[in-house]
Design a protein around this motif. Sequence first.
Motif, PDB file in Angstrom:
ATOM      1  N   ARG A 287       3.926  -7.965 -28.838  1.00 18.44           N
ATOM      2  CA  ARG A 287       5.259  -8.058 -28.256  1.00 18.44           C
ATOM      3  C   ARG A 287       6.129  -7.026 -29.040  1.00 18.44           C
ATOM      4  NH1 ARG A 287       8.711 -12.048 -25.658  1.00 18.44           N
ATOM      5  NH2 ARG A 287      11.112 -11.919 -26.176  1.00 18.44           N
ATOM      6  N   GLU A 289      10.267  -5.985 -29.476  1.00 17.07           N
ATOM      7  CA  GLU A 289      11.817  -6.036 -29.081  1.00 17.07           C
ATOM      8  C   GLU A 289      12.445  -5.116 -28.835  1.00 17.07           C
ATOM      9  OE1 GLU A 289      12.968  -9.210 -28.693  1.00 17.07           O
ATOM     10  OE2 GLU A 289      11.045 -10.292 -28.941  1.00 17.07           O
ATOM     11  N   SER A 310      19.041  -7.238 -25.838  1.00 12.82           N
ATOM     12  CA  SER A 310      17.913  -6.915 -26.166  1.00 12.82           C
ATOM     13  C   SER A 310      16.988  -7.762 -25.403  1.00 12.82           C
ATOM     14  CB  SER A 310      17.576  -7.390 -27.721  1.00 12.82           C
ATOM     15  OG  SER A 310      17.619  -8.927 -28.040  1.00 12.82           O
ATOM     16  N   GLY A 312      12.440  -8.756 -24.956  1.00 11.54           N
ATOM     17  CA  GLY A 312      11.022  -8.714 -25.433  1.00 11.54           C
ATOM     18  C   GLY A 312      10.155  -7.916 -24.663  1.00 11.54           C
ATOM     19  N   ARG A 363      16.376  -3.753 -33.612  1.00  5.31           N
ATOM     20  CA  ARG A 363      15.214  -4.231 -32.913  1.00  5.31           C
ATOM     21  C   ARG A 363      13.939  -3.291 -33.357  1.00  5.31           C
ATOM     22  NH1 ARG A 363      18.312  -7.626 -33.292  1.00  5.31           N
ATOM     23  NH2 ARG A 363      18.742  -9.323 -31.995  1.00  5.31           N
TER      24      ARG A 363
END
Length: 457
Positions: A287, A289, A310, A312, A363
Amino acid sequence: MERLSVVDEIFLRTHRGLGTPIALQGVWRTADRVDPALLDQLHAALRTGRLGRRVLRARVPGARRAWRPTVRAYPVDYPATPIPGAALLDWADAQGAGLDPEFGPGWRLAAVPVVDGGTLVSLTCSHALADGRGLVHAVDAALARVAAAREDPTAAGMRSGADGTDAVENISAAELSGSMDHLSGAADGPSIPATFGGDSDWIDARRQWWTVLRGTARALRRGIPRRAVTTETEGRELSDRPPRTAILQFPAEEWDRLAAEQGGTANSLFVWLIANLLWDSGFPRERIEASLPVDTRSEPRTDNDLAVTSIGVTRADDPATIREKARVAYEYRMTSPGGMPEEILQVIPDRWAHALARGAGERDILCSNIGSLPDTLLTLGSHRCTGVAARAIHPGLRQLPRTRLSGYLCRIGANYTLALVGLDPVFESSAALVELVGRRAGKLPIPIESWQPRSLT
């Protein structure tokens, strides 16, 4: 009196080493050598435009810093010796050095001839002065003034001197040098007293403290807030290597078609590409971000006017699922730390404010879609541009942020331009970053050209 926003001050702190240093840059590639007189005219228009300002400290605790007009700027740097095409981005990366929106010139206009006969032109400014879209508005307005001045010098909004030149160009070389010894003289606008009446420091401080105290009391009734940890690389020092960069361009019509075929948009395909480039570099987690800046301006403004959200991204995502995730995320943008009023970051000492907001917006990847640029940027005077890019660079970066790879997408004319900045040491060189893009581009049925002298597809 125009005051700095919370976002302005976050970027101002980065110039003091409190956070990741960021400068915005617009870059043009022209088909021929640019006339030095044109650059001088553009420089004069920028100095008296929205970039012609610096930060003035408030005299009353709690009052926000203010913007003060100034025409001080670095002189145009336009060396006669051309550089090879392979050195284009190395030269552009160096144009962020020495920018200071408070104590020194906060922007720089520079150009360099290229061996192939063209010119590379760079306009770089501190992120405290403008965001990406704001820089576009500033240069578009300046080019409009230059065009008007060439048609009718009296209608361009520039004062003309007795010899027919712009009066702003008659400022002494000492004032143009950007020296710290010349930052408080007559080239600035009038001084701003901290007196009662109007938008004074006293009134602004009272307003700020009232907002902070009321908002803090409301937040504390819900419990003591905790600062979220958003930077997993805090304290890890960067090596001597600067960030690695690449600029690519490709046909907008084919990019849009490819995105639509997959149920996505040009933006979601962009996010998908940046995420997959990070996985291709060896990123181990399933994953990623992604930080997504959002333009919040309702009218053309040079100031920072943005929010951040943001999402994922997983390996199973495609442009269609990313499109849906982004649509939902845009409704829930990042807010102030711990539910506290964001104005608290402007009334407490800078180091406290940095500690409270450290890593905000960072991120694993940054995907900044700057949007469509005006067609007026396709030419510089009579000079046709073969490429236009907008991006952020990180002069003086000393510590790794959480962000490993940043992408900046803009559309102009018939093309999209994608600028990449590799912040993680896994990107060993800019050439390696271009090679990485080349391997991924081989899976996309569209032609992608690199500004570095090679074709990717």
